[in-house]
Design a protein around this motif. Structure first.
Motif, PDB file in Angstrom:
ATOM      1  N   GLU A   1     -68.278  -8.263 -77.389  1.00 13.39           N
ATOM      2  CA  GLU A   1     -67.441  -9.423 -77.078  1.00 13.39           C
ATOM      3  C   GLU A   1     -68.134 -10.690 -77.575  1.00 13.39           C
ATOM      4  O   GLU A   1     -69.281 -10.951 -77.226  1.00 13.39           O
ATOM      5  N   ASN A   2     -67.439 -11.459 -78.387  1.00  8.90           N
ATOM      6  CA  ASN A   2     -68.011 -12.696 -78.922  1.00  8.90           C
ATOM      7  C   ASN A   2     -67.527 -13.869 -78.072  1.00  8.90           C
ATOM      8  O   ASN A   2     -66.543 -14.521 -78.388  1.00  8.90           O
ATOM      9  N   SER A   3     -68.243 -14.110 -76.991  1.00  9.27           N
ATOM     10  CA  SER A   3     -67.895 -15.226 -76.116  1.00  9.27           C
ATOM     11  C   SER A   3     -69.130 -16.095 -75.907  1.00  9.27           C
ATOM     12  O   SER A   3     -70.249 -15.708 -76.256  1.00  9.27           O
ATOM     13  N   LEU A   4     -68.932 -17.247 -75.338  1.00  8.35           N
ATOM     14  CA  LEU A   4     -70.037 -18.167 -75.093  1.00  8.35           C
ATOM     15  C   LEU A   4     -71.095 -17.511 -74.208  1.00  8.35           C
ATOM     16  O   LEU A   4     -72.295 -17.592 -74.476  1.00  8.35           O
ATOM     17  N   ARG A   5     -70.660 -16.826 -73.175  1.00 10.06           N
ATOM     18  CA  ARG A   5     -71.591 -16.177 -72.253  1.00 10.06           C
ATOM     19  C   ARG A   5     -72.409 -15.101 -72.955  1.00 10.06           C
ATOM     20  O   ARG A   5     -73.630 -15.041 -72.807  1.00 10.06           O
ATOM     21  N   THR A   6     -71.755 -14.248 -73.745  1.00  8.94           N
ATOM     22  CA  THR A   6     -72.493 -13.174 -74.417  1.00  8.94           C
ATOM     23  C   THR A   6     -73.439 -13.723 -75.483  1.00  8.94           C
ATOM     24  O   THR A   6     -74.525 -13.186 -75.676  1.00  8.94           O
ATOM     25  N   ARG A   7     -73.036 -14.790 -76.157  1.00 10.84           N
ATOM     26  CA  ARG A   7     -73.939 -15.394 -77.154  1.00 10.84           C
ATOM     27  C   ARG A   7     -75.162 -16.002 -76.481  1.00 10.84           C
ATOM     28  O   ARG A   7     -76.279 -15.884 -76.972  1.00 10.84           O
ATOM     29  N   ARG A   8     -74.955 -16.641 -75.335  1.00  8.76           N
ATOM     30  CA  ARG A   8     -76.084 -17.240 -74.610  1.00  8.76           C
ATOM     31  C   ARG A   8     -77.039 -16.177 -74.077  1.00  8.76           C
ATOM     32  O   ARG A   8     -78.240 -16.400 -73.977  1.00  8.76           O
ATOM     33  N   ASN A   9     -76.497 -15.025 -73.723  1.00  7.64           N
ATOM     34  CA  ASN A   9     -77.314 -13.960 -73.132  1.00  7.64           C
ATOM     35  C   ASN A   9     -77.831 -12.962 -74.161  1.00  7.64           C
ATOM     36  O   ASN A   9     -78.509 -11.997 -73.790  1.00  7.64           O
ATOM     37  N   LEU A  10     -77.533 -13.172 -75.438  1.00  8.38           N
ATOM     38  CA  LEU A  10     -77.869 -12.184 -76.464  1.00  8.38           C
ATOM     39  C   LEU A  10     -79.363 -11.906 -76.536  1.00  8.38           C
ATOM     40  O   LEU A  10     -79.790 -10.753 -76.541  1.00  8.38           O
ATOM     41  N   ARG A  11     -80.181 -12.932 -76.568  1.00 10.69           N
ATOM     42  CA  ARG A  11     -81.637 -12.721 -76.657  1.00 10.69           C
ATOM     43  C   ARG A  11     -82.148 -11.931 -75.460  1.00 10.69           C
ATOM     44  O   ARG A  11     -82.929 -10.990 -75.599  1.00 10.69           O
ATOM     45  N   GLY A  12     -81.701 -12.296 -74.265  1.00 10.06           N
ATOM     46  CA  GLY A  12     -82.123 -11.572 -73.065  1.00 10.06           C
ATOM     47  C   GLY A  12     -81.680 -10.123 -73.095  1.00 10.06           C
ATOM     48  O   GLY A  12     -82.439  -9.225 -72.703  1.00 10.06           O
ATOM     49  N   ASP A  13     -80.452  -9.888 -73.565  1.00 11.99           N
ATOM     50  CA  ASP A  13     -79.955  -8.515 -73.669  1.00 11.99           C
ATOM     51  C   ASP A  13     -80.798  -7.697 -74.644  1.00 11.99           C
ATOM     52  O   ASP A  13     -81.147  -6.545 -74.366  1.00 11.99           O
TER      53      ASP A  13
END
Length: 106
Positions: A63-75
């Motif tokens: 999912e390309n959303s603001l939340r997933t982009r912000r959490n990408l490094r942590g994921d």
């Protein structure tokens, strides 16, 4: 590809510095411009490592959303940690089996 770079540069106020009249020279000195040009010039079909990284990323970044982009490094860091923990656990099991076999008298 060059047309796309020109469109990006024309649309971006940070890349079009009106106070600097050196044109192309100012764009080549702009870090954002250099990064954009490098990305746009990348030939993915020749970069096997990049293709593998993108394939791995697409497996869990759905999912390309603001939340997933912000959490990408942590994921990515959590996935890396889980892989390393799994490796350590398997290695411990191999070490224990090796110890038992080594100390077993025949």
């Amino acid at each position: 590809m060059a047309e796309l770079r020109a469109d990006v540069a024309a649309d971006s106020p940070s890349l079009n510095n009106s106070s600097n009249n050196s044109g192309v020279a100012s764009q080549s000195n702009n870090p954002l411009s250099r990064k954009l040009n490098k990305i746009l010039e990348t030939r993915l079909d020749n970069d096997k490592e990049m293709l593998e990284a993108l394939k791995a990323l697409s497996a869990f970044f759905t999912e390309n959303s603001l939340r997933t982009r912000r959490n990408l490094r942590g994921d990515i860091e959590r996935r890396s940690l889980a892989i390393n923990e799994e490796f350590v656990q398997v290695f411990k099991e191999v070490k224990e089996v090796s110890f038992v076999v080594k100390n077993k008298r025949f």
